[in-house]
Scaffold this active site. Structure first.
Site, PDB file in Angstrom:
ATOM      1  N   TYR A 108       0.862  -1.194   0.000  1.00  0.00           N
ATOM      2  CA  TYR A 108       0.000   0.000   0.000  1.00  0.00           C
ATOM      3  C   TYR A 108       0.895   1.240   0.000  1.00  0.00           C
ATOM      4  O   TYR A 108       1.881   1.320   0.739  1.00  0.00           O
ATOM      5  CB  TYR A 108      -0.902   0.036   1.238  1.00  0.00           C
ATOM      6  N   GLU A 196      -3.278   7.540  -4.122  1.00  0.00           N
ATOM      7  CA  GLU A 196      -3.186   6.238  -3.483  1.00  0.00           C
ATOM      8  C   GLU A 196      -2.901   5.175  -4.536  1.00  0.00           C
ATOM      9  O   GLU A 196      -3.506   5.184  -5.603  1.00  0.00           O
ATOM     10  CB  GLU A 196      -4.523   5.938  -2.804  1.00  0.00           C
TER      11      GLU A 196
END
Lengths: 388, 288
Positions: A108, A196
């Site tokens: 992530y 993101e």
């Protein structure tokens, strides 16, 4: 402002962040052609703003151009329901056809503004693929952060320090360091609120690639970026909300049946809460702003009435710069022109309130006038009951 | 005594020749605020409502010695205006501008901290110490001088609270809008510290809203340090997640910034949290 994944990936490419080879398609035959040009296994991904597409069946892996056509037929022109879309789902108008990646490791990576420290924060976690909130609650020790001092920007040592905590090999750590630097450059240069990559993956060849891409822009920074504004997809936005924006009104469609027109965002939220406490539900959030004129009030009023769910209207104004007499004239004009057939509760306070009340009283129209918020709440409850 | 502004405050208005700047300068003068200078590049030598206009803050500093600046400048130039005020030596900057990019504010806030400059806002209605000075957009007449401090992230909702107080005969020491953006200057905690020290203030109204965690931090501070009664209302209990509710800062993301969490934190800290915005006045009446 949000954009689609395929647009975010184009942006990534222009900032030297590696993404899978892919093409956007808006018809099954385009999807089939795209798959043929990519060769081998491909992923067909529904392009809507909402997240949770994978779990909702919006991401399909196929082995041939024919199967890609079938996948596109299944997705295109159908609404996709995810946990973020609400029960009606969002219509899929495009799919992204990408070469499939053999995933070895999922990471992530995200950048946002830390409001408490008042600085941009870069977050990375080896627990990629899960939502960051999920990681934060399940295993907070697996989220690593670096805060960026705006006067020196992101330095390589910081990007490397973050990358080195992800448990990758030396080559991958180096690649991730570079991706972090490029992602931060994008974040700053394009005035983002959030970027993101989830997941950022290491593939079978050891290359690091962004499998997904999410970019949210700061609405307040859009004036510097006409190229970003031009990426806006009007199909993804509520038509009433778009119409409102054109008129400098701030409108958000909600699920209830009491339309509200308020000046100021805080008072507008408080008004929604008040309606809920009265046993009803707001049909919308509408902030006409501090300096609305008669025309804007009329426009706002007609906008909220064009929502078929509205069974009653609550106008709650605390006049400051926006004078009550101007507001009252706008309302009277709108009610007369639109032949309103639902009860309208009006609560006016502030600058020129006496003139405003006088204009409403003299209008010959039947407003339910409240002198304070408590009374207004009672009138709304009653109006809804009688309206049924 | 009130906090931050009073009769001794000498105000500089940046953007004084614009429509908003000029109108509110007139309103502030009418209230009795000591507006000593204005700045608009290229308009030096003019005057607005008898207030002299200068080209730069530096020039205004030398000739009129202001100690507070108000920014009525459009979003794309506002960050520059705040920095000019801070660099010029202004102690308190009030930025009313809505729509400043958050990236600009990251840098501005950083510089202000280095200079020791206090900032109110941006995206605020300003600050008023009733009966003493008004540095903001609020209608002066709804206020009355008294003992309740009011602080809020919103404009018109603050007027609502103030009006409920004044109609009950309860006056205010100072009312501050801290601003509706993600990055702001003075926080609830900074103001609580000032209200704690202020002899005029006997109780405080804290009006919060969804987004961020300023209310949770304030709750912790109140539990640990603050000795006066606090009444609070949190707007946005019914707001859907992921949507920006007007203010850039009012957004619930990924389960953080919810009204429920803020209400729980404040209640636990001993704050009287009212359910309805209609109850703010009566709640204060019951604690003082």
């Amino acid at each position: 402002m949000k954009i689609h994944e395929y647009q975010a990936k184009e942006l990534f490419s222009s900032f030297s962040i590696p993404v899978p080879a892919g093409k956007v398609a808006s018809s099954p035959s385009e999807a089939s052609e795209a798959a043929a040009s990519l060769s081998g296994r491909v992923v067909v991904k529904a392009q809507i703003y909402a997240g949770g597409r994978g779990k909702a069946g919006g991401v399909l892996v196929v082995d041939s151009p024919e199967a890609a056509r079938g996948a596109a037929e299944k997705l295109l022109a159908h609404p996709l329901v995810t946990h973020q879309t609400g029960p009606a789902g969002r219509m899929v108008n495009r799919v992204l056809v990408e070469r499939a990646t053999d995933v070895e490791t999922e990471i992530y990576l995200g950048i946002t503004i830390d409001r408490t420290r008042r600085l941009p924060v870069i977050m990375a976690s080896p627990a990629g693929g899960m939502e960051i909130e999920q990681i934060a609650s399940d295993s907070p020790e697996k989220i690593f952060k670096e805060w960026i001092s705006p006067e020196i920007g992101l330095r390589t040592f910081q990007a490397y320090r973050l990358a080195s905590k992800l448990g990758l090999g030396p080559s991958q750590t180096k690649q991730v360091t570079k991706i972090i630097s490029n992602l931060y450059r994008l974040f700053v240069e394009k005035d983002c609120m959030l970027v993101e990559i989830n997941p950022l993956v290491v593939d079978a060849d050891g290359s690091v690639i962004a499998l997904d891409a999410k970019v949210n822009f700061d609405d307040n920074g859009l004036f510097r970026h006409p190229e970003v504004e031009s990426m806006r997809d009007p199909n993804e936005e509520n038509q009433l909300e778009l119409e409102a924006k054109k008129n400098n009104l701030n409108y958000i469609k909600l699920d209830g049946n009491v339309g509200c027109l308020v000046n100021g965002a805080g008072l507008a939220m408080a008004t929604m809460d008040l309606i809920k406490l009265a046993g009803a539900a707001p049909a919308n959030f509408l902030d006409v702003g501090g300096s609305a004129n008669e025309e804007m009030i009329e426009k706002g009023f007609s906008l909220l009435l064009s929502d078929p769910d509205v069974r009653a209207v609550f106008i709650n104004i605390f006049g400051g710069i926006l004078r009550c007499d101007i507001l009252a004239r706008g309302i009277v004009a709108a009610v007369k022109r639109l032949e309103v057939d639902v009860p309208v509760v009006v609560r006016l306070e502030g600058t020129n309130v006496e003139q405003g009340r006088e204009i409403l009283a003299q209008s010959g129209l039947s407003f339910l006038r409240a002198s304070d918020l408590d009374e207004a709440a009672k009138l709304i409850a009653r109006a809804l009951k009688e309206g049924k | 005594m009130s906090i931050l502004v009073d009769k001794t405050t000498r105000v500089l208005v940046q953007g004084i020749t614009g429509r908003e700047g000029s109108f509110h300068t007139q309103q502030m003068l009418a209230y009795g605020t000591n507006v000593v200078a204005g700045v608009t590049p290229g308009k030096g030598g003019q005057s607005v409502h008898d207030v002299p206009v200068f080209d730069t803050v530096a020039e205004a500093m030398g000739k009129t010695e202001p100690n507070a600046a108000m920014i009525f400048v459009p979003p794309r130039f506002a960050a520059d205006a705040i920095l000019e005020a801070a660099e010029g030596g202004i102690e308190l900057v009030i930025c009313l501008t809505e729509g400043i990019p958050v990236n600009d504010m990251v840098l501005v806030r950083r510089y202000l901290d280095i200079r020791g400059t206090k900032l109110i806002g941006p995206n605020t209605p300003g600050i008023i110490s009733p009966g003493k000075a008004k540095l903001g957009l609020m209608a002066g007449y709804i206020h009355r001088e008294g003992s309740v401090g009011v602080m809020s992230r919103s404009g018109t909702l603050t007027y609502e609270a103030v009006n409920q107080l004044s109609q009950r005969g309860i006056g205010q020491s100072t009312c501050v809008g801290i601003g509706g953006d993600p990055i702001i200057g003075l926080s609830f905690i900074d103001l609580l510290a000032l209200f704690e020290e202020d002899e005029q203030t006997e109780a405080v109204v804290l009006i919060g809203e969804i987004g961020g965690n300023a209310e949770e931090q304030a709750a912790r501070y109140i539990a640990d340090e603050f000795t006066k009664p606090v009444v609070s209302f949190i707007a946005g209990r019914t707001a859907p997640p992921g949507r920006r509710m007007g203010h850039a800062g009012a957004i619930v993301t990924g389960g953080t910034g919810t009204a429920a969490a803020k209400i729980a934190a404040l209640s636990e800290a001993g704050v009287t949290v009212v359910e309805s915005p209609a109850q703010i006045g009566s709640a204060i009446a019951s604690v003082i």
